[in-house]
Design a protein around this motif. Sequence first.
Motif, mmCIF file in Angstrom:
data_model
loop_
_atom_site.group_PDB
_atom_site.id
_atom_site.type_symbol
_atom_site.label_atom_id
_atom_site.label_comp_id
_atom_site.label_asym_id
_atom_site.label_seq_id
_atom_site.Cartn_x
_atom_site.Cartn_y
_atom_site.Cartn_z
ATOM 1 N N PRO A 57 0.815 -1.198 0.000
ATOM 2 C CA PRO A 57 0.000 0.000 0.000
ATOM 3 C C PRO A 57 0.857 1.261 0.000
ATOM 4 O O PRO A 57 2.055 1.217 0.257
ATOM 5 N N CYS A 58 0.173 2.399 -0.254
ATOM 6 C CA CYS A 58 0.835 3.684 -0.056
ATOM 7 C C CYS A 58 0.216 4.356 1.163
ATOM 8 O O CYS A 58 -0.934 4.079 1.533
ATOM 9 N N ASN A 59 0.966 5.262 1.800
ATOM 10 C CA ASN A 59 0.542 5.866 3.062
ATOM 11 C C ASN A 59 0.050 7.288 2.827
ATOM 12 O O ASN A 59 0.724 8.094 2.177
ATOM 13 N N LEU A 60 -1.148 7.555 3.371
ATOM 14 C CA LEU A 60 -1.742 8.889 3.191
ATOM 15 C C LEU A 60 -0.961 9.957 3.944
ATOM 16 O O LEU A 60 -0.459 9.727 5.048
ATOM 17 N N ASP A 61 -0.926 11.167 3.340
ATOM 18 C CA ASP A 61 -0.285 12.319 3.972
ATOM 19 C C ASP A 61 -1.044 13.569 3.547
ATOM 20 O O ASP A 61 -1.428 13.694 2.373
ATOM 21 N N GLY A 62 -1.304 14.484 4.471
ATOM 22 C CA GLY A 62 -2.016 15.701 4.103
ATOM 23 C C GLY A 62 -2.318 16.540 5.321
ATOM 24 O O GLY A 62 -1.769 16.334 6.411
ATOM 25 N N GLN A 63 -3.251 17.497 5.150
ATOM 26 C CA GLN A 63 -3.611 18.393 6.232
ATOM 27 C C GLN A 63 -4.983 18.985 5.960
ATOM 28 O O GLN A 63 -5.501 18.909 4.845
ATOM 29 N N GLU A 64 -5.578 19.533 7.037
ATOM 30 C CA GLU A 64 -6.851 20.261 6.955
ATOM 31 C C GLU A 64 -7.937 19.436 6.280
ATOM 32 O O GLU A 64 -8.696 19.917 5.438
ATOM 33 N N GLY A 65 -8.011 18.142 6.619
ATOM 34 C CA GLY A 65 -9.111 17.307 6.159
ATOM 35 C C GLY A 65 -8.899 16.619 4.836
ATOM 36 O O GLY A 65 -9.781 15.873 4.387
ATOM 37 N N THR A 66 -7.750 16.801 4.174
ATOM 38 C CA THR A 66 -7.495 16.155 2.883
ATOM 39 C C THR A 66 -6.115 15.525 2.901
ATOM 40 O O THR A 66 -5.145 16.146 3.339
ATOM 41 N N ALA A 67 -6.031 14.260 2.410
ATOM 42 C CA ALA A 67 -4.755 13.544 2.344
ATOM 43 C C ALA A 67 -4.664 12.816 1.012
ATOM 44 O O ALA A 67 -5.676 12.440 0.408
ATOM 45 N N THR A 68 -3.425 12.618 0.534
ATOM 46 C CA THR A 68 -3.195 11.935 -0.748
ATOM 47 C C THR A 68 -2.053 10.953 -0.604
ATOM 48 O O THR A 68 -1.253 11.032 0.334
ATOM 49 N N CYS A 69 -1.983 10.022 -1.555
ATOM 50 C CA CYS A 69 -0.786 9.201 -1.731
ATOM 51 C C CYS A 69 -0.750 8.718 -3.170
ATOM 52 O O CYS A 69 -1.774 8.681 -3.869
ATOM 53 N N THR A 70 0.455 8.343 -3.635
ATOM 54 C CA THR A 70 0.694 8.046 -5.057
ATOM 55 C C THR A 70 1.308 6.667 -5.205
ATOM 56 O O THR A 70 2.111 6.230 -4.372
ATOM 57 N N THR A 71 0.917 5.987 -6.300
ATOM 58 C CA THR A 71 1.505 4.689 -6.645
ATOM 59 C C THR A 71 1.739 4.634 -8.143
ATOM 60 O O THR A 71 1.200 5.454 -8.906
ATOM 61 N N THR A 72 2.564 3.684 -8.573
ATOM 62 C CA THR A 72 2.832 3.470 -9.997
ATOM 63 C C THR A 72 2.236 2.133 -10.412
ATOM 64 O O THR A 72 2.499 1.111 -9.772
ATOM 65 N N TYR A 73 1.410 2.143 -11.472
ATOM 66 C CA TYR A 73 0.767 0.922 -11.968
ATOM 67 C C TYR A 73 1.471 0.434 -13.218
ATOM 68 O O TYR A 73 1.670 1.190 -14.163
ATOM 69 N N THR A 74 1.842 -0.853 -13.190
ATOM 70 C CA THR A 74 2.456 -1.498 -14.356
ATOM 71 C C THR A 74 1.568 -2.665 -14.766
ATOM 72 O O THR A 74 1.476 -3.669 -14.039
ATOM 73 N N PRO A 75 0.863 -2.553 -15.926
ATOM 74 C CA PRO A 75 -0.017 -3.658 -16.328
ATOM 75 C C PRO A 75 0.801 -4.906 -16.652
ATOM 76 O O PRO A 75 1.854 -4.832 -17.286
ATOM 77 N N GLY A 76 0.312 -6.054 -16.225
ATOM 78 C CA GLY A 76 0.974 -7.324 -16.508
ATOM 79 C C GLY A 76 0.390 -8.042 -17.697
ATOM 80 O O GLY A 76 0.926 -9.068 -18.137
ATOM 81 N N ALA A 77 -0.699 -7.538 -18.258
ATOM 82 C CA ALA A 77 -1.319 -8.111 -19.454
ATOM 83 C C ALA A 77 -2.310 -7.095 -19.984
ATOM 84 O O ALA A 77 -2.859 -6.283 -19.232
ATOM 85 N N VAL A 78 -2.543 -7.133 -21.320
ATOM 86 C CA VAL A 78 -3.506 -6.211 -21.918
ATOM 87 C C VAL A 78 -4.918 -6.626 -21.536
ATOM 88 O O VAL A 78 -5.750 -5.801 -21.165
ATOM 89 N N GLY A 79 -5.197 -7.941 -21.605
ATOM 90 C CA GLY A 79 -6.509 -8.442 -21.232
ATOM 91 C C GLY A 79 -7.609 -7.807 -22.047
ATOM 92 O O GLY A 79 -7.559 -7.762 -23.287
ATOM 93 N N SER A 80 -8.615 -7.277 -21.362
ATOM 94 C CA SER A 80 -9.759 -6.660 -22.037
ATOM 95 C C SER A 80 -9.464 -5.230 -22.459
ATOM 96 O O SER A 80 -10.363 -4.540 -22.950
ATOM 97 N N GLU A 81 -8.246 -4.770 -22.266
ATOM 98 C CA GLU A 81 -7.745 -3.426 -22.625
ATOM 99 C C GLU A 81 -8.168 -2.340 -21.625
ATOM 100 O O GLU A 81 -7.475 -1.348 -21.486
ATOM 101 N N ILE A 82 -9.277 -2.519 -20.943
ATOM 102 C CA ILE A 82 -9.704 -1.553 -19.919
ATOM 103 C C ILE A 82 -9.470 -2.185 -18.554
ATOM 104 O O ILE A 82 -10.048 -3.223 -18.229
#
Length: 690
Positions: free
Chosen positions: A253-278
């Motif tokens: 997982p990624c860990n949330l970070d933020g202030q004043e009621g809003t937090a974000t976190c970021t990850t990188t997605y690497t597809p392992g197969a095209v599959g249905s394309e979506i």
Amino acid sequence: MKLLKSIFAFVAGAIVILTLIVALPASKAMADSVGPNYPAVGTNVTGIGTVAWQNPGNISDQDTITASALLIGRVTSNYLQGSEFGFNVPPEATITGIELTINRAVSDHNAGVYDNVVKLVKNGSIIGENRALTSTIWTTAFTLVTYGGPTDLWGESWLPEDVNNTNFGAVISVSRTNNGNNNRQAEVDNMQITVYYVFTSDMSVSCGDGTPVVTYGDSLTCQVTVTHIGGSVTPDGDINWTSDGSGSFSPNPCNLDGQEGTATCTTTYTPGAVGSEIHKLTASYDGGTYFAPNSAYQNVSVQRRPLAVTADPQTKVYGDQDPEFTYDYTPELVFDDTFTGTLTRDAGEIVGQYAITRGTLAVTADYDLTYTGNFLEITPAEAQCTVTPYDVTFNGEEHTATGSCVGVHDEELAGLDLSGTTHIAAGSYTDAWTFTDTTENYTDQDGTIVNTINKAAAVCEVTAYDVTYDGTAHTATGSCTGVTGEELTGLDLSGTIHTNAGSYDDTWTFTNANYSDQSGPLTNEISKATATCTIEGWTGVYDSEAHGASGECLGVDDKPLAGVDLGDSYTNVPGGTADWTFSDASGNYSDASGSVDIEISKADAVCTVTPYKVAYDGLAHTATGSCLGVEQEQLAGLDLAGTTHTEVGIYTDSWIFTDETGNYNDQGGTVTNEITKQMITIYAPIILRW
């Protein structure tokens, strides 16, 4: 003394609460909470029990003054209710649990006082599931007892306004289960309630505008945003990422970070197969310290990776196998992907050039493959001669190797001589063959092969036996046959001969000059026979002799067998049961057992009673007699008391015989006794007067 108990209970309760707070993982098991709060109001509420609580207002804090219920005999108290706890749970919160603690004690030991009802009060009504500890006896030391907890809603649903209401609270009713006359006083020092809750959040996932596009083997960055709905508490905790397609996230997982009621976190997605394309990318929030779990997603488009393949040029000698058709490709495959299948070429075997085609060469559907071909060059070659040796089993017939020589057009060529490979007898032969071309278009060839004629294997069928012991010897049956079905000699079954009962792991053997030796195991069984046992009991009248069972067990030859135990014998009435057993010592018969009755009935004693006939003499007279047993022994039990008389008269009297041994029947009878009048002689004097 109560003050010391209260302080001890308070400290112990505080230690428990602190221990629980330290032990729970902050991001997984905790929610926000308010409390513990004391009630501002304590009241006695009827509707249950008969004993009212005195001074119910004393439960509002931790002090030395208590509410109490005097319990005399087997009784139940009214409700002790605490209310107006003064909660102010945020209106946007979701209630997850309610915890009630009660500091309580009983005035004396062996009081038999238990919780009866412990429930919550919602909008002034007693509701929910009963959390009473009905099997835990109250102690004389003040004890801070906990009911419910951070995830216990007591079987109800709760809104912030429910617990903030002044009519929110809790009740307890207690019961005394013994019927003693001594007074027992249940005491409650205080009540406390803690309310646990979480916040709700809004979530969004952004991996790019619209439907973002990523090529198979590449990656894209996704960001999740979590916002406190209606408040300013900043979400914390982890975001777990999943995809309905094949792919991986980093970090996850990624860990949330933020202030004043809003937090974000970021990850990188690497597809392992095209599959249905979506691919649907879902971010799942575990709720962190203060929030309920939530999730959001975004769809991304996964495109196939471009791939260019170019065949390498090849050559071969006519008649040889095609070489491996190799190729170059660009760019490199990603992950651990590999090609499947092979290139092929246009049909044809004459000298010339043949196009190398894509054939079955393929890669996963995650690539967009383009192919560029090349050529195979065939040069002149020798004829292809194939000679196949034989490896057969002896059958009495001739055997010759097979083979052929094929020209460049796959035509069969004359000139192959295999006469030197012909044999009948068993053995291993290194033979020569020759090819002499008659067209002069091919090179002469020769070579050697090894031909083999193996010894034949006879077909042996041996059948084990499974019989019951009959006193005779038994042998397994079987036969071995040759290649033409003839019966062969050499089968030895002598090792399978047995007479006595048992399970035998035996071996048979087969030896024959023309066939391979064989042997094999088999299990022969001779089961124990059942002996014929004729055992009879005994029935008769008591005669002072010992009586028992009689009989014998016969074997398969109708002869008596040893090992019969006829059991107990009996002398006295009523006899008994003779448990007989048969235990075979030879091992050829199954053991047997049974029971027969020995029935001894009572005998009749021989009783002789002699009456009397006497002249009155002023004395008592009694008949005489005796009862004799089967051995003429004198028996006790003859009662002649009824024959005793003193006065003159004729008497018909009864006598009784009551056996004291249990072996004789009781008897009775009558006799006639007589006492006659006594003759009196009177002597009178004679007076003579002259």
